[in-house]
Design a protein around this motif. Sequence first.
Motif, PDB file in Angstrom:
ATOM      1  N   LEU A  40       0.832  -1.199   0.000  1.00  0.00           N
ATOM      2  CA  LEU A  40       0.000   0.000   0.000  1.00  0.00           C
ATOM      3  C   LEU A  40       0.866   1.248   0.000  1.00  0.00           C
ATOM      4  O   LEU A  40       1.746   1.402   0.849  1.00  0.00           O
ATOM      5  CB  LEU A  40      -0.924   0.013   1.223  1.00  0.00           C
ATOM      6  CG  LEU A  40      -1.904  -1.152   1.350  1.00  0.00           C
ATOM      7  CD1 LEU A  40      -2.731  -1.008   2.616  1.00  0.00           C
ATOM      8  CD2 LEU A  40      -2.814  -1.236   0.129  1.00  0.00           C
ATOM      9  N   ARG A  41       0.616   2.114  -0.962  1.00  0.00           N
ATOM     10  CA  ARG A  41       1.311   3.392  -1.054  1.00  0.00           C
ATOM     11  C   ARG A  41       0.333   4.447  -1.561  1.00  0.00           C
ATOM     12  O   ARG A  41      -0.506   4.162  -2.427  1.00  0.00           O
ATOM     13  CB  ARG A  41       2.483   3.326  -2.051  1.00  0.00           C
ATOM     14  CG  ARG A  41       3.663   2.477  -1.618  1.00  0.00           C
ATOM     15  CD  ARG A  41       4.399   3.093  -0.445  1.00  0.00           C
ATOM     16  NE  ARG A  41       5.619   2.362  -0.133  1.00  0.00           N
ATOM     17  CZ  ARG A  41       5.669   1.237   0.561  1.00  0.00           C
ATOM     18  NH1 ARG A  41       4.534   0.696   1.013  1.00  0.00           N
ATOM     19  NH2 ARG A  41       6.822   0.640   0.825  1.00  0.00           N
ATOM     20  N   GLN A  42       0.449   5.652  -1.047  1.00  0.00           N
ATOM     21  CA  GLN A  42      -0.377   6.731  -1.563  1.00  0.00           C
ATOM     22  C   GLN A  42       0.232   7.195  -2.881  1.00  0.00           C
ATOM     23  O   GLN A  42       1.274   7.846  -2.911  1.00  0.00           O
ATOM     24  CB  GLN A  42      -0.468   7.905  -0.584  1.00  0.00           C
ATOM     25  CG  GLN A  42      -1.476   8.950  -1.042  1.00  0.00           C
ATOM     26  CD  GLN A  42      -1.666  10.046  -0.010  1.00  0.00           C
ATOM     27  OE1 GLN A  42      -0.702  10.495   0.581  1.00  0.00           O
ATOM     28  NE2 GLN A  42      -2.893  10.481   0.185  1.00  0.00           N
ATOM     29  N   VAL A  43      -0.428   6.867  -3.974  1.00  0.00           N
ATOM     30  CA  VAL A  43       0.072   7.211  -5.310  1.00  0.00           C
ATOM     31  C   VAL A  43      -0.907   8.107  -6.068  1.00  0.00           C
ATOM     32  O   VAL A  43      -0.657   8.482  -7.202  1.00  0.00           O
ATOM     33  CB  VAL A  43       0.365   5.940  -6.139  1.00  0.00           C
ATOM     34  CG1 VAL A  43       1.540   5.173  -5.533  1.00  0.00           C
ATOM     35  CG2 VAL A  43      -0.853   5.030  -6.229  1.00  0.00           C
ATOM     36  N   ARG A  44      -1.994   8.461  -5.422  1.00  0.00           N
ATOM     37  CA  ARG A  44      -2.987   9.354  -6.033  1.00  0.00           C
ATOM     38  C   ARG A  44      -2.480  10.795  -5.999  1.00  0.00           C
ATOM     39  O   ARG A  44      -1.728  11.178  -5.103  1.00  0.00           O
ATOM     40  CB  ARG A  44      -4.303   9.242  -5.268  1.00  0.00           C
ATOM     41  CG  ARG A  44      -5.497   9.969  -5.880  1.00  0.00           C
ATOM     42  CD  ARG A  44      -6.694   9.905  -4.943  1.00  0.00           C
ATOM     43  NE  ARG A  44      -7.181   8.557  -4.753  1.00  0.00           N
ATOM     44  CZ  ARG A  44      -8.164   8.002  -5.476  1.00  0.00           C
ATOM     45  NH1 ARG A  44      -8.765   8.706  -6.426  1.00  0.00           N
ATOM     46  NH2 ARG A  44      -8.561   6.764  -5.238  1.00  0.00           N
ATOM     47  N   MET A  45      -2.909  11.605  -6.970  1.00  0.00           N
ATOM     48  CA  MET A  45      -2.582  13.023  -6.961  1.00  0.00           C
ATOM     49  C   MET A  45      -3.098  13.659  -5.682  1.00  0.00           C
ATOM     50  O   MET A  45      -4.132  13.256  -5.140  1.00  0.00           O
ATOM     51  CB  MET A  45      -3.206  13.719  -8.175  1.00  0.00           C
ATOM     52  CG  MET A  45      -2.636  13.274  -9.512  1.00  0.00           C
ATOM     53  SD  MET A  45      -0.951  13.834  -9.814  1.00  0.00           S
ATOM     54  CE  MET A  45      -1.231  15.566 -10.163  1.00  0.00           C
ATOM     55  N   SER A  46      -2.396  14.668  -5.191  1.00  0.00           N
ATOM     56  CA  SER A  46      -2.754  15.281  -3.913  1.00  0.00           C
ATOM     57  C   SER A  46      -4.103  15.990  -3.953  1.00  0.00           C
ATOM     58  O   SER A  46      -4.701  16.251  -2.909  1.00  0.00           O
ATOM     59  CB  SER A  46      -1.664  16.267  -3.474  1.00  0.00           C
ATOM     60  OG  SER A  46      -1.486  17.282  -4.447  1.00  0.00           O
ATOM     61  N   ASP A  47      -4.610  16.305  -5.158  1.00  0.00           N
ATOM     62  CA  ASP A  47      -5.920  16.946  -5.248  1.00  0.00           C
ATOM     63  C   ASP A  47      -7.068  15.946  -5.119  1.00  0.00           C
ATOM     64  O   ASP A  47      -8.240  16.320  -5.168  1.00  0.00           O
ATOM     65  CB  ASP A  47      -6.057  17.743  -6.557  1.00  0.00           C
ATOM     66  CG  ASP A  47      -5.953  16.863  -7.807  1.00  0.00           C
ATOM     67  OD1 ASP A  47      -5.923  15.623  -7.679  1.00  0.00           O
ATOM     68  OD2 ASP A  47      -5.897  17.431  -8.921  1.00  0.00           O
ATOM     69  N   GLY A  48      -6.730  14.659  -4.959  1.00  0.00           N
ATOM     70  CA  GLY A  48      -7.738  13.634  -4.752  1.00  0.00           C
ATOM     71  C   GLY A  48      -8.348  13.079  -6.020  1.00  0.00           C
ATOM     72  O   GLY A  48      -9.200  12.182  -5.959  1.00  0.00           O
ATOM     73  N   SER A  49      -7.937  13.586  -7.173  1.00  0.00           N
ATOM     74  CA  SER A  49      -8.506  13.107  -8.440  1.00  0.00           C
ATOM     75  C   SER A  49      -8.021  11.690  -8.737  1.00  0.00           C
ATOM     76  O   SER A  49      -7.032  11.221  -8.172  1.00  0.00           O
ATOM     77  CB  SER A  49      -8.133  14.045  -9.579  1.00  0.00           C
ATOM     78  OG  SER A  49      -6.726  14.089  -9.757  1.00  0.00           O
ATOM     79  N   ALA A  50      -8.719  11.016  -9.648  1.00  0.00           N
ATOM     80  CA  ALA A  50      -8.387   9.630  -9.990  1.00  0.00           C
ATOM     81  C   ALA A  50      -7.246   9.584 -10.995  1.00  0.00           C
ATOM     82  O   ALA A  50      -7.366   9.010 -12.081  1.00  0.00           O
ATOM     83  CB  ALA A  50      -9.623   8.922 -10.527  1.00  0.00           C
ATOM     84  N   ARG A  51      -6.126  10.214 -10.621  1.00  0.00           N
ATOM     85  CA  ARG A  51      -4.931  10.213 -11.466  1.00  0.00           C
ATOM     86  C   ARG A  51      -3.724   9.846 -10.603  1.00  0.00           C
ATOM     87  O   ARG A  51      -3.631  10.262  -9.450  1.00  0.00           O
ATOM     88  CB  ARG A  51      -4.710  11.593 -12.104  1.00  0.00           C
ATOM     89  CG  ARG A  51      -5.783  12.012 -13.090  1.00  0.00           C
ATOM     90  CD  ARG A  51      -5.497  13.406 -13.631  1.00  0.00           C
ATOM     91  NE  ARG A  51      -5.503  14.417 -12.571  1.00  0.00           N
ATOM     92  CZ  ARG A  51      -4.580  15.349 -12.408  1.00  0.00           C
ATOM     93  NH1 ARG A  51      -3.531  15.389 -13.234  1.00  0.00           N
ATOM     94  NH2 ARG A  51      -4.667  16.242 -11.428  1.00  0.00           N
TER      95      ARG A  51
END
Length: 323
Positions: free
Chosen positions: A287-298
């Motif tokens: 598990l790693r936070q790899v999502r854009m910091s704006d929370g979008s699905a990118r």
Amino acid sequence: MTQIRRGFYGPRVVAFGGGHGLSASLSALRLMTQNVTAVVTVADDGGSSGRLREEFGVLPPGDMRMALSALCDDGEWGQTWRDVLQHRFMSEGPMNGHALGNLLILALWEHFGESVTALDWVGQLLDIKGRVLPMSSTPLEIEAVVDDDGGRTTVRGQVAVATSTGHVHHVAVIPKNPPAQAEALVAVEEADWVILGPGSWYTSVIPHLLVPELREVLRTTKAKRALTLNLNAEKETQGMSAADHIRTVCFHAPGLKLDVILADPSSIDDIDETERAAVECGAQLMLRQVRMSDGSARHDPLRLAAAYRDAFEGVFGDVFDAD
């Protein structure tokens, strides 16, 4: 001619996929290695690619164009050519919607008479640090068995499968048992790591496993194998859990062992079930936070690159970013 030139650094990585998902993994991988080979699906039948495929009888070039663009560096040369390659014509005539990069690739295919040399020349023009290959020299069609309110039906075509409102039971490719691109087989045999996903699960990720020679070399290669889960379910996988995504890959490739399954914590609905599914495929869930910091699905390229680096170095402890 090859784009993996003497003096390039980093682990040898082969990334499988198509479209925006493959672009996400390539945008991250190019930050940590110059030995990247993208193996791209050849089943697109929509938009500019579909029109060129139908008119000229060629491989659909769009996903290969996107992979080439993703491997461009951040300098002025790379970013200019990336934008030019992605430029899409807008008109009231037959050129409307065509991407310039698709036309350039088509022109080089006609000039050289085969796909790999032409793609290497585009890569040389863009000065990419890697190589882009089709998964097969034959244009493919996706066929899916779909369960919906009216019962079980068969849907054919990448666009039709991707936009289907039913639950996809399984997918196949037409023609059945297509040949793999020989250079792709060599790349997997020589790789340190192979990356599957993210991307449209049934139309960009799984199709690679339906080419018998590719499936076999993925099973027998000494490379480590990583599966990157999507951040959100797409229309074709609506209602599927993270564990379902993992099991679907293993269902379509019996005997394929995975080593690492990378996921953003926000995309996991049931962590215990997801870990069980990973273990069933021989893999460890990371598990790693790899999502854009704006929370979008990118996917954030820097975060995803850091996650891949940890996987390659065997740092599997879960890391949660405070952002």
